[in-house]
Design a protein around this motif. Structure first.
Motif, PDB file in Angstrom:
ATOM      1  N   CYS A 165     -53.656  -3.184 -77.320  1.00  0.00           N
ATOM      2  CA  CYS A 165     -52.701  -2.399 -76.943  1.00  0.00           C
ATOM      3  C   CYS A 165     -52.645  -2.864 -74.954  1.00  0.00           C
ATOM      4  O   CYS A 165     -51.435  -2.664 -74.398  1.00  0.00           O
ATOM      5  CB  CYS A 165     -52.655  -0.676 -76.948  1.00  0.00           C
ATOM      6  SG  CYS A 165     -53.031  -0.948 -78.870  1.00  0.00           S
ATOM      7  N   SER A 166     -52.957  -3.932 -74.865  1.00  0.00           N
ATOM      8  CA  SER A 166     -52.932  -3.863 -73.558  1.00  0.00           C
ATOM      9  C   SER A 166     -51.352  -4.905 -73.177  1.00  0.00           C
ATOM     10  O   SER A 166     -51.202  -5.722 -73.398  1.00  0.00           O
ATOM     11  CB  SER A 166     -54.220  -4.904 -73.586  1.00  0.00           C
ATOM     12  OG  SER A 166     -54.181  -5.372 -71.775  1.00  0.00           O
ATOM     13  N   GLY A 167     -51.719  -3.924 -72.181  1.00  0.00           N
ATOM     14  CA  GLY A 167     -50.157  -4.258 -70.511  1.00  0.00           C
ATOM     15  C   GLY A 167     -48.472  -4.042 -72.411  1.00  0.00           C
ATOM     16  O   GLY A 167     -47.736  -4.419 -72.028  1.00  0.00           O
ATOM     17  N   LYS A 168     -49.091  -3.783 -73.118  1.00  0.00           N
ATOM     18  CA  LYS A 168     -47.686  -3.137 -73.991  1.00  0.00           C
ATOM     19  C   LYS A 168     -47.120  -2.133 -74.420  1.00  0.00           C
ATOM     20  O   LYS A 168     -48.147  -0.711 -73.720  1.00  0.00           O
ATOM     21  CB  LYS A 168     -48.456  -3.216 -75.815  1.00  0.00           C
ATOM     22  CG  LYS A 168     -48.703  -4.744 -75.612  1.00  0.00           C
ATOM     23  CD  LYS A 168     -48.909  -5.197 -77.021  1.00  0.00           C
ATOM     24  CE  LYS A 168     -49.248  -6.213 -77.573  1.00  0.00           C
ATOM     25  NZ  LYS A 168     -50.276  -7.153 -78.978  1.00  0.00           N
ATOM     26  N   ILE A 169     -45.553  -2.231 -74.454  1.00  0.00           N
ATOM     27  CA  ILE A 169     -44.885  -0.418 -74.187  1.00  0.00           C
ATOM     28  C   ILE A 169     -44.775  -0.171 -75.958  1.00  0.00           C
ATOM     29  O   ILE A 169     -44.672  -1.048 -76.266  1.00  0.00           O
ATOM     30  CB  ILE A 169     -43.946  -0.982 -73.146  1.00  0.00           C
ATOM     31  CG1 ILE A 169     -43.877  -1.439 -72.056  1.00  0.00           C
ATOM     32  CG2 ILE A 169     -42.609  -0.233 -73.257  1.00  0.00           C
ATOM     33  CD1 ILE A 169     -42.457  -1.742 -71.756  1.00  0.00           C
ATOM     34  N   PHE A 170     -45.057   1.012 -76.035  1.00  0.00           N
ATOM     35  CA  PHE A 170     -44.671   1.707 -77.542  1.00  0.00           C
ATOM     36  C   PHE A 170     -43.470   2.705 -76.522  1.00  0.00           C
ATOM     37  O   PHE A 170     -43.643   3.736 -75.737  1.00  0.00           O
ATOM     38  CB  PHE A 170     -46.279   2.222 -77.861  1.00  0.00           C
ATOM     39  CG  PHE A 170     -47.338   1.243 -78.215  1.00  0.00           C
ATOM     40  CD1 PHE A 170     -46.864   1.120 -79.466  1.00  0.00           C
ATOM     41  CD2 PHE A 170     -47.887   0.440 -77.177  1.00  0.00           C
ATOM     42  CE1 PHE A 170     -47.920  -0.245 -79.877  1.00  0.00           C
ATOM     43  CE2 PHE A 170     -48.607  -0.005 -77.709  1.00  0.00           C
ATOM     44  CZ  PHE A 170     -49.087  -0.816 -79.183  1.00  0.00           C
ATOM     45  N   ARG A 171     -43.002   2.806 -78.078  1.00  0.00           N
ATOM     46  CA  ARG A 171     -41.696   4.207 -77.762  1.00  0.00           C
ATOM     47  C   ARG A 171     -42.356   4.744 -79.244  1.00  0.00           C
ATOM     48  O   ARG A 171     -42.594   4.453 -80.468  1.00  0.00           O
ATOM     49  CB  ARG A 171     -40.355   3.580 -78.504  1.00  0.00           C
ATOM     50  CG  ARG A 171     -40.587   2.671 -76.714  1.00  0.00           C
ATOM     51  CD  ARG A 171     -38.864   2.123 -77.434  1.00  0.00           C
ATOM     52  NE  ARG A 171     -38.216   1.736 -75.422  1.00  0.00           N
ATOM     53  CZ  ARG A 171     -37.744   1.511 -74.534  1.00  0.00           C
ATOM     54  NH1 ARG A 171     -36.399   2.709 -74.114  1.00  0.00           N
ATOM     55  NH2 ARG A 171     -36.956   1.039 -73.816  1.00  0.00           N
TER      56      ARG A 171
END
Length: 179
Positions: A165-171
């Motif tokens: 998940c490093s550096g990722k954007i989740f909605r």
């Protein structure tokens, strides 16, 4: 012939028929479509459609919370649009969350705004999660672990690690039952 009667010493206002001097039940409206009241402030419950506790609207809350790391890695997330609505025990929450850059191999977990009901039906929990990366947008399953009170992200059937998940954007948009 309809009025409101203030009960002396009883701290009560009730519907009253002024012609017959009798109290009336479920016959008096407070306001109408062209003459409405603006706000209603209560310190107790509002009973809708009945007088039992099942008809009481006594727990409604809207707010924001700071999603925090539940993986044990001590990560600090960037987040926005972190809103929830709680109606009774049902919680609906939305958040846009950015993971920090990390190589931590713990399973990714995000704390929720309210403690989950450990006895809740698992089918009553979950939601939609979209991962927004610079080159792709993948739908990731958002599942809630009622025992540990964390949100998990899975892709297919495999749980994601913090490093994935490093550096990722989740909605997220989630629903679950609070304890």
């Amino acid at each position: 012939d309809v009025g409101l009667q203030v009960i002396n010493g009883g701290q009560t206002i009730r519907g009253f028929n002024m012609s017959t001097n009798a109290r009336v039940d479920a016959q008096v409206d407070l306001g109408m479509s062209t003459t409405r009241f603006k706000d209603l402030y209560l310190s107790g419950s509002a009973f809708i459609g009945g007088t039992t506790s099942a008809n009481a609207l006594d727990d409604y809350e809207e707010g924001t919370w700071g999603p925090s790391d539940g993986s044990g890695a001590g990560l600090t997330f960037s987040f926005s649009h972190n809103r929830y609505t709680k109606i009774g025990r049902n919680v609906i929450c939305c958040v846009r969350l950015t993971f920090p850059t990390t190589s931590d191999s713990n399973l990714a977990k995000v704390n929720l705004p309210f403690t989950c009901d450990a006895n809740a039906d698992a089918s009553a929990s979950g939601g939609v999660c979209t991962e927004q990366n610079l080159n792709s947008a993948a739908t990731v399953t958002a599942s809630i672990n009622e025992t540990t009170n964390h949100l998990f992200r899975t892709f297919g059937s495999a749980a994601l690690t913090n490093a994935q998940c490093s550096g990722k954007i989740f909605r997220y948009t989630l629903t679950y039952q609070a304890a």
